[in-house]
Motif scaffolding. Sequence first.
Motif, PDB file in Angstrom:
ATOM      1  N   PRO A 174       0.772  -1.133  -0.006  1.00 22.97           N
ATOM      2  CA  PRO A 174       0.019   0.069   0.087  1.00 22.97           C
ATOM      3  C   PRO A 174       0.979   1.436  -0.040  1.00 22.97           C
ATOM      4  O   PRO A 174       1.788   1.145   0.541  1.00 22.97           O
ATOM      5  CB  PRO A 174      -0.769  -0.162   1.499  1.00 22.97           C
ATOM      6  CG  PRO A 174      -0.868  -1.602   1.597  1.00 22.97           C
ATOM      7  CD  PRO A 174       0.376  -1.932   0.840  1.00 22.97           C
ATOM      8  N   GLY A 175       0.420   2.332  -0.920  1.00 21.61           N
ATOM      9  CA  GLY A 175       1.268   3.421  -0.895  1.00 21.61           C
ATOM     10  C   GLY A 175       2.525   3.462  -2.191  1.00 21.61           C
ATOM     11  O   GLY A 175       2.866   4.650  -2.605  1.00 21.61           O
ATOM     12  N   TRP A 176       2.783   2.135  -2.491  1.00 19.01           N
ATOM     13  CA  TRP A 176       3.719   2.292  -3.843  1.00 19.01           C
ATOM     14  C   TRP A 176       2.970   2.452  -5.046  1.00 19.01           C
ATOM     15  O   TRP A 176       1.536   1.853  -5.143  1.00 19.01           O
ATOM     16  CB  TRP A 176       4.028   0.731  -3.736  1.00 19.01           C
ATOM     17  CG  TRP A 176       5.325   0.406  -2.631  1.00 19.01           C
ATOM     18  CD1 TRP A 176       5.484   1.321  -1.433  1.00 19.01           C
ATOM     19  CD2 TRP A 176       6.457  -0.626  -2.803  1.00 19.01           C
ATOM     20  NE1 TRP A 176       6.547   0.724  -0.779  1.00 19.01           N
ATOM     21  CE2 TRP A 176       7.001  -0.266  -1.492  1.00 19.01           C
ATOM     22  CE3 TRP A 176       6.638  -1.611  -3.650  1.00 19.01           C
ATOM     23  CZ2 TRP A 176       7.956  -1.142  -1.112  1.00 19.01           C
ATOM     24  CZ3 TRP A 176       7.459  -2.469  -3.240  1.00 19.01           C
ATOM     25  CH2 TRP A 176       8.326  -2.200  -2.128  1.00 19.01           C
ATOM     26  N   ALA A 177       3.537   3.061  -5.847  1.00 17.40           N
ATOM     27  CA  ALA A 177       2.809   3.355  -7.129  1.00 17.40           C
ATOM     28  C   ALA A 177       2.495   1.958  -7.832  1.00 17.40           C
ATOM     29  O   ALA A 177       1.505   2.040  -8.461  1.00 17.40           O
ATOM     30  CB  ALA A 177       3.645   4.091  -8.247  1.00 17.40           C
ATOM     31  N   ALA A 178       3.299   1.068  -7.671  1.00 15.23           N
ATOM     32  CA  ALA A 178       3.153  -0.406  -8.269  1.00 15.23           C
ATOM     33  C   ALA A 178       1.655  -1.155  -7.885  1.00 15.23           C
ATOM     34  O   ALA A 178       1.209  -1.774  -8.483  1.00 15.23           O
ATOM     35  CB  ALA A 178       4.258  -1.312  -8.061  1.00 15.23           C
ATOM     36  N   ASP A 179       1.466  -0.553  -6.847  1.00 15.80           N
ATOM     37  CA  ASP A 179      -0.123  -1.143  -6.446  1.00 15.80           C
ATOM     38  C   ASP A 179      -1.012  -0.836  -7.034  1.00 15.80           C
ATOM     39  O   ASP A 179      -1.872  -1.482  -7.248  1.00 15.80           O
ATOM     40  CB  ASP A 179      -0.282  -0.622  -4.716  1.00 15.80           C
ATOM     41  CG  ASP A 179      -1.348  -1.522  -4.232  1.00 15.80           C
ATOM     42  OD1 ASP A 179      -1.553  -2.626  -4.238  1.00 15.80           O
ATOM     43  OD2 ASP A 179      -2.226  -0.470  -3.445  1.00 15.80           O
TER      44      ASP A 179
END
Length: 336
Positions: A174-179
Amino acid sequence: MNKSFRHLLFAVCLIALSFAVIGCGSSGEGEQPKETLVFADAGWDSIRFHNDVARLIVENGFGYQTDVIPGSTPATFTGLRNGDIDIYMEAWKQNIIETYQEGIEKGEIVEVSVNFDDNAQGLYVPTFVIEGDPARGIEPMAPELEYVEDLPEYWELFKDPEQPSKGRIYGSIPGWAADEILHQKYETYGLDETYNYFRPGSDTALAAAISTASEEGKPFVGYYWEPTWISGKYDITLLKEEEYSDEKWNNGYACEWPGTDVTIVVNSSVHEKAPEVVDFLENYKTSSKLTAEALAFMQDNDAGTEDAAKWFLQEREDVWTSWVSEEVAQKVKESL
């Protein structure tokens, strides 16, 4: 005026003059104190490792103080754009391409180098899931599994322990652009019909899930990326997707992740306040292999990223000494 008083007055004047000279000498004519340079910690070990390599060189070789601001990718990149953060050592530009390009176009940030470009990311399974592992007595579990779009056929293999009527895909953090990208892929491929999308709370939790499955010979499917200590230690296979195209990527990310330059980016103000540091960062280039070696060192030796950075600087002088002058390199070596 008696003689003893004249001697006392002379001594007082001499002391006062000495302090004045020392004061002038310590500030130096026109010399300004060096800025504190702030690095971004977006939450994964490889960026922390590169931060510590660069910080050791910047502090000991160039005489700057440094600091770190942690946060999610969106938060730290916003900090870079607005000047709260000076240096971003590992920007996965394709994951944040809109804000990345906007920051460059507005003159807020400057790309100074490609740290490495031999990387990958997506949905992985332990290779024994597909091929088996005769040495461990593991039979192939899904011998025809090759593409992400094959996963619905095998949902029962990857059952969600909390909802056994569906499989479980381990998503990004959560919070990563990849998510955001991966969750959209999950919906685009229709995986939401047969799988739950499970978000681990941290990269440590995600690594623990895949390493436990690998050690115990159990099935696992989830997001991962390279370089990592996981990819260095375990045999894992990236599930294929259709070849990348802008059209498919912009239509629900319905293709493979594009190859991406993992870049070093600075706030535009750094050129003025630390030009010699920008020169150094322009020369800073590594590879996934070098990064994975450092991460494996951490895993094998229960070491932190600063320990890995010192190990790298001691063991790979052939790499980093080409980034700086001989004088700077000598200062760094003496500090280790």
